[in-house]
Scaffold this motif. Structure first.
Motif, short mmCIF file in Angstrom:
data_model
loop_
_atom_site.label_atom_id
_atom_site.label_comp_id
_atom_site.label_asym_id
_atom_site.label_seq_id
_atom_site.Cartn_x
_atom_site.Cartn_y
_atom_site.Cartn_z
N GLU A 1 0.85 -1.18 0.00
CA GLU A 1 0.00 0.00 0.00
C GLU A 1 0.89 1.24 0.00
OE1 GLU A 1 -3.38 2.42 2.49
OE2 GLU A 1 -2.50 0.64 3.39
N ASP A 2 0.70 2.05 -1.00
CA ASP A 2 1.42 3.33 -1.12
C ASP A 2 0.60 4.35 -0.35
OD1 ASP A 2 2.50 5.77 -1.89
OD2 ASP A 2 2.64 5.23 -4.01
N ARG A 3 1.08 4.72 0.83
CA ARG A 3 0.31 5.56 1.76
C ARG A 3 -0.13 6.89 1.17
NH1 ARG A 3 -1.55 2.42 5.78
NH2 ARG A 3 0.09 1.05 6.48
N SER A 4 0.73 7.59 0.44
CA SER A 4 0.37 8.92 -0.04
C SER A 4 0.12 8.97 -1.55
CB SER A 4 1.46 9.93 0.32
OG SER A 4 2.61 9.74 -0.49
N THR B 1 -1.36 0.40 -20.35
CA THR B 1 -1.55 -0.48 -21.50
C THR B 1 -2.50 -1.63 -21.19
OG1 THR B 1 0.45 -1.70 -20.90
CG2 THR B 1 0.68 0.03 -22.57
N LEU B 2 -2.70 -1.94 -19.92
CA LEU B 2 -3.64 -2.99 -19.53
C LEU B 2 -4.77 -2.37 -18.71
CD1 LEU B 2 -1.29 -5.94 -18.54
CD2 LEU B 2 -2.53 -5.61 -20.67
N HIS B 3 -5.95 -2.90 -18.88
CA HIS B 3 -7.14 -2.41 -18.18
C HIS B 3 -6.93 -2.46 -16.66
CE1 HIS B 3 -11.31 -1.51 -17.49
NE2 HIS B 3 -11.44 -2.59 -16.75
N ASN B 4 -7.29 -1.38 -16.00
CA ASN B 4 -7.21 -1.26 -14.53
C ASN B 4 -5.80 -1.29 -13.97
OD1 ASN B 4 -9.97 -0.94 -14.18
ND2 ASN B 4 -10.33 -3.14 -13.98
N GLN B 5 -4.80 -1.01 -14.79
CA GLN B 5 -3.43 -0.92 -14.29
C GLN B 5 -2.79 0.37 -14.79
OE1 GLN B 5 -1.21 -4.49 -15.20
NE2 GLN B 5 -2.68 -5.78 -14.15
N GLU B 6 -2.41 1.22 -13.85
CA GLU B 6 -1.73 2.47 -14.20
C GLU B 6 -0.37 2.16 -14.83
OE1 GLU B 6 -1.46 6.89 -13.34
OE2 GLU B 6 -3.10 5.55 -12.91
N TRP B 7 0.41 1.33 -14.16
CA TRP B 7 1.72 0.90 -14.64
C TRP B 7 1.77 -0.62 -14.60
CZ3 TRP B 7 5.16 4.09 -16.78
CH2 TRP B 7 5.06 5.46 -16.50
N TYR C 1 1.06 -1.30 -10.75
CA TYR C 1 0.85 -0.21 -9.80
C TYR C 1 -0.42 0.53 -10.17
CZ TYR C 1 1.61 4.12 -7.21
OH TYR C 1 1.47 5.18 -6.36
N ASN C 2 -1.22 0.83 -9.15
CA ASN C 2 -2.46 1.55 -9.37
C ASN C 2 -2.62 2.65 -8.34
OD1 ASN C 2 -3.56 -0.18 -11.49
ND2 ASN C 2 -3.66 -1.71 -9.89
N LEU C 3 -2.99 3.83 -8.81
CA LEU C 3 -3.39 4.92 -7.93
C LEU C 3 -4.90 4.85 -7.78
CD1 LEU C 3 -1.27 7.87 -9.33
CD2 LEU C 3 -1.09 6.88 -7.05
N ASN D 1 -3.93 3.13 -3.08
CA ASN D 1 -2.80 3.09 -4.01
C ASN D 1 -2.00 1.82 -3.72
OD1 ASN D 1 -3.50 5.85 -4.65
ND2 ASN D 1 -2.42 6.44 -2.81
N VAL D 2 -1.81 0.97 -4.71
CA VAL D 2 -1.18 -0.32 -4.43
C VAL D 2 -0.17 -0.70 -5.51
CG1 VAL D 2 -1.58 -2.80 -4.07
CG2 VAL D 2 -3.25 -1.14 -3.24
N LEU D 3 1.01 -1.13 -5.06
CA LEU D 3 2.01 -1.76 -5.91
C LEU D 3 1.95 -3.26 -5.60
CD1 LEU D 3 4.45 -1.96 -7.83
CD2 LEU D 3 5.91 -1.37 -5.86
N THR D 4 1.61 -4.06 -6.60
CA THR D 4 1.54 -5.51 -6.44
C THR D 4 2.74 -6.12 -7.13
OG1 THR D 4 -0.87 -5.41 -6.48
CG2 THR D 4 0.14 -7.57 -6.87
#
Length: 191
Positions: free
Chosen positions: A11-14, A127-133, A146-148, A161-164
């Protein structure tokens, strides 16, 4: 049936590029990204550091990183790309050599890097649905994403905000976070 390890859900806190904490929701890994005084001393430059912590940020009285950073990102004049340094291994190189465009005339938001395991990985933007990066390996398998949180979605005791990072690539957590931080910087500064 074989037991499988869960991915790291950090979880990306900010959600901020250069000042945040990333804590695994299962308390297995805690990372910090912080700004630091620029090493070069040149006006208009900035330094971002990545630290590995021993506990969740919300449980600490002092949120400032402690100890030596794991990665130092020295950005150039007016947000330009500078140098990446992996502190423990003494590896240091220009960011443009670490993260190379995937095509000569392609977008700057699709770049590849060679990790410490010798394999090549590629970051792409939306480039992929529901993924920022999205980070993929050379065979096209998703390594991390990664998703904001969308501003219209409510947040309940979480930033959203989550980096998986998937389990087979857990050994690359620091490199994945460092390369993602540079990619987000490239996008934020239109480089």
């Amino acid at each position: 049936m074989a037991s499988r390890t869960l991915p790291y859900f950090l979880e990306d806190r900010s959600g901020q590029l250069a000042s945040t904490e990333l804590d695994d929701i299962y308390d297995r890994l805690f990372l910090r990204i912080a700004t630091a005084p620029a090493h070069t001393g040149l006006p208009g430059t900035s330094t971002v550091t990545i630290y590995t912590a021993d506990r969740r940020s919300s449980r600490q009285r002092d949120h400032r990183p402690q100890g030596k950073p794991t990665v130092v990102l020295d950005f150039g004049h007016n947000g330009g790309l500078g140098k990446i340094s992996f502190v423990g291994s003494s590896v240091s190189m220009p960011m443009s050599h670490y993260l190379k465009k995937t095509a000569m005339f392609g977008t700057s938001l699709s770049r590849k890097f060679r990790a410490s395991d010798g394999e090549e990985y590629k970051w792409t933007y939306r480039t992929l649905h529901n993924q920022e990066w999205t980070c993929m390996d050379s065979k096209g398998y998703i390594v991390a994403h990664y998703n904001l949180k969308s501003p219209e979605k409510p947040a309940f005791n979480t930033s959203g905000n989550v980096l998986t990072i998937y389990d087979p690539y857990a050994h690359l957590v620091i490199e994945i976070l460092a390369s993602l931080t540079i990619m987000r910087h490239i996008e934020a500064h239109n480089l």
